[in-house]
Design a protein around this motif. Structure first.
Motif, PDB file in Angstrom:
ATOM      1  N   ALA A  34       0.856  -1.184   0.000  1.00  0.00           N
ATOM      2  CA  ALA A  34       0.000   0.000   0.000  1.00  0.00           C
ATOM      3  C   ALA A  34       0.892   1.235   0.000  1.00  0.00           C
ATOM      4  N   SER A  35       0.658   2.132  -0.924  1.00  0.00           N
ATOM      5  CA  SER A  35       1.559   3.267  -1.111  1.00  0.00           C
ATOM      6  C   SER A  35       1.104   4.474  -0.302  1.00  0.00           C
ATOM      7  N   TRP A  36       1.989   5.452  -0.231  1.00  0.00           N
ATOM      8  CA  TRP A  36       1.663   6.722   0.425  1.00  0.00           C
ATOM      9  C   TRP A  36       0.426   7.346  -0.195  1.00  0.00           C
TER      10      TRP A  36
ATOM     11  N   GLY B 198       3.487   5.616  -5.203  1.00  0.00           N
ATOM     12  CA  GLY B 198       2.252   4.990  -5.658  1.00  0.00           C
ATOM     13  C   GLY B 198       1.322   5.935  -6.397  1.00  0.00           C
ATOM     14  N   ILE B 199       1.861   6.988  -7.022  1.00  0.00           N
ATOM     15  CA  ILE B 199       1.024   7.883  -7.828  1.00  0.00           C
ATOM     16  C   ILE B 199       0.549   7.104  -9.050  1.00  0.00           C
ATOM     17  N   PRO B 200      -0.738   7.069  -9.335  1.00  0.00           N
ATOM     18  CA  PRO B 200      -1.226   6.346 -10.526  1.00  0.00           C
ATOM     19  C   PRO B 200      -0.832   7.093 -11.797  1.00  0.00           C
ATOM     20  N   LEU B 201       0.290   6.710 -12.356  1.00  0.00           N
ATOM     21  CA  LEU B 201       0.895   7.479 -13.446  1.00  0.00           C
ATOM     22  C   LEU B 201       1.487   6.551 -14.485  1.00  0.00           C
ATOM     23  N   CYS B 202       1.338   6.937 -15.744  1.00  0.00           N
ATOM     24  CA  CYS B 202       2.066   6.314 -16.848  1.00  0.00           C
ATOM     25  C   CYS B 202       2.806   7.431 -17.571  1.00  0.00           C
ATOM     26  N   ALA B 203       3.715   7.090 -18.459  1.00  0.00           N
ATOM     27  CA  ALA B 203       4.517   8.111 -19.121  1.00  0.00           C
ATOM     28  C   ALA B 203       4.642   7.791 -20.602  1.00  0.00           C
ATOM     29  N   VAL B 204       4.905   8.838 -21.381  1.00  0.00           N
ATOM     30  CA  VAL B 204       5.024   8.708 -22.837  1.00  0.00           C
ATOM     31  C   VAL B 204       6.250   9.478 -23.305  1.00  0.00           C
TER      32      VAL B 204
ATOM     33  N   ARG C 243      -5.673   9.019 -13.112  1.00  0.00           N
ATOM     34  CA  ARG C 243      -4.588   8.422 -13.895  1.00  0.00           C
ATOM     35  C   ARG C 243      -3.871   9.555 -14.605  1.00  0.00           C
ATOM     36  N   VAL C 244      -2.597   9.724 -14.325  1.00  0.00           N
ATOM     37  CA  VAL C 244      -1.803  10.798 -14.904  1.00  0.00           C
ATOM     38  C   VAL C 244      -0.976  10.247 -16.053  1.00  0.00           C
TER      39      VAL C 244
ATOM     40  N   TYR D 141       3.223  17.962  -6.859  1.00  0.00           N
ATOM     41  CA  TYR D 141       2.465  17.917  -8.110  1.00  0.00           C
ATOM     42  C   TYR D 141       1.119  17.233  -7.884  1.00  0.00           C
ATOM     43  N   ALA D 142       1.124  16.140  -7.140  1.00  0.00           N
ATOM     44  CA  ALA D 142      -0.118  15.407  -6.903  1.00  0.00           C
ATOM     45  C   ALA D 142      -1.118  16.260  -6.140  1.00  0.00           C
TER      46      ALA D 142
END
Length: 896
Positions: A98-100, A154-160, A118-119, A714-715
């Motif tokens: 479990a993340s922060w 644990g930020i719900p993030l993907c990157a491109v 979702r970022v 940022y979050a």
């Protein structure tokens, strides 16, 4: 070489043959989690240290080349298997715990009130590890560290990003010391990246973008960064022309045509790629303007999905967009000619529902200037509801640089905030210091970005252990530098005597200055060499010697930057300056070695030109003190007990004078304070004052300038806000976005009719400090209702020239409607200190959906009455002065 067009070349992939007990190694090797876990790196070092070095620390390539008999033998080594089991358990625990963020914000993670957060983080480069060179410098390093911290928190993030076939250039110097470039192939099958396969077809996922007279195919790849997937786009496909296959060949290579093509692939292709693979972000983070075309693609898709106009779609899309600007000068921003925009974006206009002028206006600071080029930064500003700079000073610089986009708005209120950059601690802190932290600080020190109290335990680290660590790091750096220098000189064809001297270059006990960064002229890489007599005295002092290690690349097209490198190399070749060394091919490994092993980290940019800078943060986290111009992050971080400032933040009109003054200040610091303090030892040979500074560094800078803190900001300041606003505007078929667009049209229709009529105040002979000043204004709202506007008293200090500065808006209360559509408003202002004070009256739009930004032109200042009435406030009282004009009503222009 057999060219592909000369014969039908059939290819296949050869994969490592790893025994079953060692299979977890493959999983670890393909997840860049290993880059910030030394215990994982140790697994590969134990296999074959020499092979680890020769593969540039690439575990995927290493596993494909390691001797099979060695693998079979290690698969039976219980000690190794035990270590592997421990590391693999930590690896799986990282992904499952479990993340922060989940603990802090469970509702947005679960999507209780709509889609879960979702970022999607877009960047042209990512610096994740030295073997995977799809980065050039600070921007990429920041992006890579952003992903690592997002994984830890644990930020719900993907990157491109883009998958560059040849990455960024490798640097070497010729016999004359002049930089040369080479672009080796990255060899994707031996990198921690995999083709993303469509399970329905068994083929790699592909999307297309439109370029002039053709479509270009883009393949999607994926690399895993802990919990965070990074999707990388590649145009090297047979169906594309050779020119189009080369779009993603090199980072920051090619001409302006290549640049716009890459940015279309990244921005437009990136949005299409996410949709293709089933990623549905709610927030889009544009890391620098390279990816700003994503704003256009998002607008077009919302128009097509909901049958709305451009303004409705733009409001809905912009609400979920965050733009982070890194550039402190307009010259550093990508700009394209109108003709180029016509050719590359002409097919977009129909999808957007705008004409040529409307398209060009999106990228122009002045939409009515037909000769202005199309700026990617301006496009991002106009397509994102939220914008930030990357340090406190850079936020102020950015507000000044872009104020003209919001005419009539005071500079301090330009809607550009700041989140100061950071670096990922576990990626940059030396293993030895991590071990000290694990002994003396809570072992979870890296997991909670809000817990600064834990770091007080730094003062419990014994001086002897801390100094032993620092000496060990310097010795390690010197040993490594000697070997690297020797290789450089052999490759350069240097004389045998010079090569032999490299074995004794540098001294493990000598005070060491580090300077490593991109060799742009504004960074002033030769400021330390401005007075060679004083520099020689420092280097050759028999009791307190100094040595200097320099590294950095100049852009291939930057002749002056290359000239600076050559000057340093030539100087270092003389016997008098032999204690200066230049390390070729600056990359993540060189940065890591230097920021861990030097004693002082030197930074000498022209003030205001460094947006943030992160190398000094990496150094500080390793107990390396900073000596820097007060620019970027150091402007807000510096305190006398933690490091050294060159000057006090002065600005100069004459750059030659600035170089003279600041170089002398640097020599003075080194001669009178820095070097003596380093060599001032107690009876047990400890530099007590120096160690105190180091502990202050570790205690304050490690938590404050960590990307864990940065990503958490940022979050909490942007991602959550954008997620909520975007969700509300897009709900029910964009109902709120339609309403907001209509309200903005209503504002723009009525705004020219807004007039501040009669302003009166009770200021007479004197105003004692902290005595309320009452003011009222009659305002013609031009047909708008009182609840649609915010009438404000803008109060602050008044300069000798009559300018109102440090203003604070105070909402005025609507009292009553007057004849002829006029309304009476009142306010009270309490001057908080003595001096000349004043105010102005203005009208702003009121709409709770206008969060983060303001539509340009929607501000009206007092015109008929004085813009401000100033009063000299003192303890005894004040006398009213002659009114003066400080502003004007901005034209009611629409957002282009």
């Amino acid at each position: 070489m057999l060219p592909a067009g000369q014969a039908n070349v059939r290819s296949f992939r050869v994969v490592p043959s790893v025994p079953e007990p060692l299979k977890p190694l493959l999983e670890i090797a393909h997840n860049l989690w290993w880059t910030w876990h030394p215990e994982a790196v140790d697994l590969f070092l134990r296999l074959d240290r020499d092979l680890w070095e020769s593969t540039a620390h690439n575990p995927v390539k290493m596993l494909g080349q390691v001797d099979q008999s060695l693998l079979e033998r290690v698969a039976r080594d219980q000690s190794y298997l035990h270590a592997l089991a421990i590391v693999y358990a930590r690896f799986t625990e990282h992904a499952q715990r479990a993340s922060w963020f989940e603990r802090q914000y469970p509702a947005v993670c679960e999507g209780n009130d709509g889609p879960p957060l979702r970022v999607a983080y877009f960047s042209a480069e990512f610096g994740l590890t030295e073997c995977f060179q799809i980065y050039s410098g600070g921007l990429g390093g920041l992006a890579g560290d952003h992903l690592k911290s997002a994984s830890e928190l644990g930020i719900p993030l993907c990157a491109v990003g883009l998958l560059y076939r040849n990455g960024y250039f490798h640097q070497y110097l010729n016999a004359d010391g002049y930089q040369q470039e080479t672009y080796p192939d990255l060899d994707f099958p031996n990198q921690p990246v995999k083709r993303l396969i469509d399970p329905d077809t068994g083929e790699q996922y592909r999307v297309h973008v439109e370029l002039p007279d053709r479509d270009v195919t883009i393949g999607i790849w994926k690399t895993q960064v802990g919990r965070v997937p990074l999707y990388l786009l590649d145009t090297n496909f047979p169906e594309n022309s050779r020119a189009d296959r080369d779009i993603t060949r090199t980072l920051y290579g090619g001409d302006i045509e290549t640049r716009i093509q890459q940015e279309i692939v990244l921005g437009v292709g990136g949005i299409r790629a996410l949709d293709k693979i089933g990623e549905h972000p709610t927030v889009f983070h544009i890391n620098e303007g390279h990816a700003a075309f994503l704003g256009l693609e998002r607008i077009a898709r919302l128009r097509e999905a909901h049958g709305v106009g451009f303004e409705e779609a733009r409001e809905a899309a912009a609400a979920g967009n965050l733009f982070t600007t890194h550039t402190p000068v307009p010259a550093g921003i990508d700009r394209f000619s109108p003709d180029m925009v016509d050719r590359y974006l002409g097919r977009f206009m129909g999808r957007l529902g705008i004409d040529r002028d409307g398209m060009l206006a999106l990228g122009r600071a002045n939409p009515f200037d037909s000769g202005e080029f199309f700026s990617m930064a301006v496009l991002a500003l106009r397509c994102a509801q939220f914008t930030n700079g990357v340090s406190k000073l850079h936020g102020a610089v950015s507000r000044n640089m872009w104020q003209h986009i919001w005419p009539g708005l005071p500079e301090g209120e330009v809607p550009i905030g700041h989140v100061t950059n950071g670096v990922h601690p576990r990626s940059w802190i030396s293993k030895g210091l991590v071990e000290l932290y694990d002994r003396y600080i809570d072992p979870d020190w890296q997991l909670d970005p809000t817990d600064h109290h834990t770091w007080l335990a730094v003062y419990d680290i014994p001086d002897e252990e801390l100094w032993s660590f620092r000496n060990d790091r310097r010795r390690s750096l010197v040993t490594w530098c000697r070997a690297r220098l020797r290789k450089q000189l052999i490759a350069r064809g240097a004389p045998a005597g010079q090569i032999d001297r490299a074995s004794g270059a540098l001294d493990p006990n000598t005070f060491t200055i580090g300077f490593a960064r991109r060799f742009a002229t504004y960074k002033r890489g030769t400021l330390l060499m401005r007075d060679l007599e004083r520099l020689s005295a420092l280097l050759n002092d028999t009791d307190r010697p100094v040595q200097v290690i320099v590294a950095g690349k100049a852009h291939p097209a930057d002749g002056p930057g290359k000239g600076l490198i050559r000057d340093i190399v030539k100087l270092s070749e003389t016997s008098e300056f032999r204690r200066i060394v230049f390390l070729e091919d600056y990359d993540i490994e060189v940065a890591r070695r230097m920021t861990q092993g030097c004693d002082i980290w030197l930074n000498t940019p022209k003030r205001g030109m460094e947006a943030s800078g992160t190398s000094g943060m990496k150094a500080a986290m390793n107990g390396v003190l900073n000596c820097s111009i007060l620019d970027g992050w150091w402007d807000e971080a510096h305190e006398p007990g933690r490091g050294f400032s060159i000057g006090r933040g002065e600005s100069y009109d004459d750059q030659n004078l600035a170089d003279d003054v600041e170089s002398k200040a640097l020599y003075d610091l080194l001669e009178r304070q820095i070097v003596p303090e380093f060599y001032d030892r107690t009876e047990d040979n400890l530099p007590k004052a120096w160690l105190t500074r180091i502990k202050h560094n570790l205690r304050h800078f490690t938590p404050q300038y960590s990307t864990n803190r940065m990503v958490a900001e940022y979050a909490e300041h942007y991602y959550l806000l954008a997620h909520g606003l975007s969700g509300s505007l897009q709900a029910d078929g964009l109902a709120e976005a339609r309403g907001l667009a209509e309200q903005l049209r209503r504002f723009k229709r009525h705004w020219p009719g807004i007039k501040v009529r009669n302003v009166t105040t009770d200021v007479r002979a004197s105003v004692p400090v902290r005595t309320p000043v009452h003011m009222q204004a009659e305002v013609d709202l031009g047909g708008l209702a009182p609840n649609e506007v915010r009438v404000q008293m803008y109060a602050g200090e008044v300069t000798a020239l009559g300018d109102l500065v440090e203003g604070t808006p105070i909402d005025m209360t609507h009292i009553e409607a007057l004849p002829a559509g006029t309304h009476l408003f009142r306010a009270e202002y309490v001057p908080g200190g003595s001096g000349r004070r004043g105010y102005a009256v203005r009208v702003m739009p009121r709409d709770d959906r206008l969060i983060g930004t303001l539509s340009p032109g929607l501000i009206a200042w007092d015109q008929d009455a004085p813009t401000h009435i100033s009063a000299s406030v003192s303890e005894s009282g004040a006398t009213r002065t002659t009114p003066s004009q400080a502003g004007s009503q901005a034209p009611a222009q629409t957002r282009p």
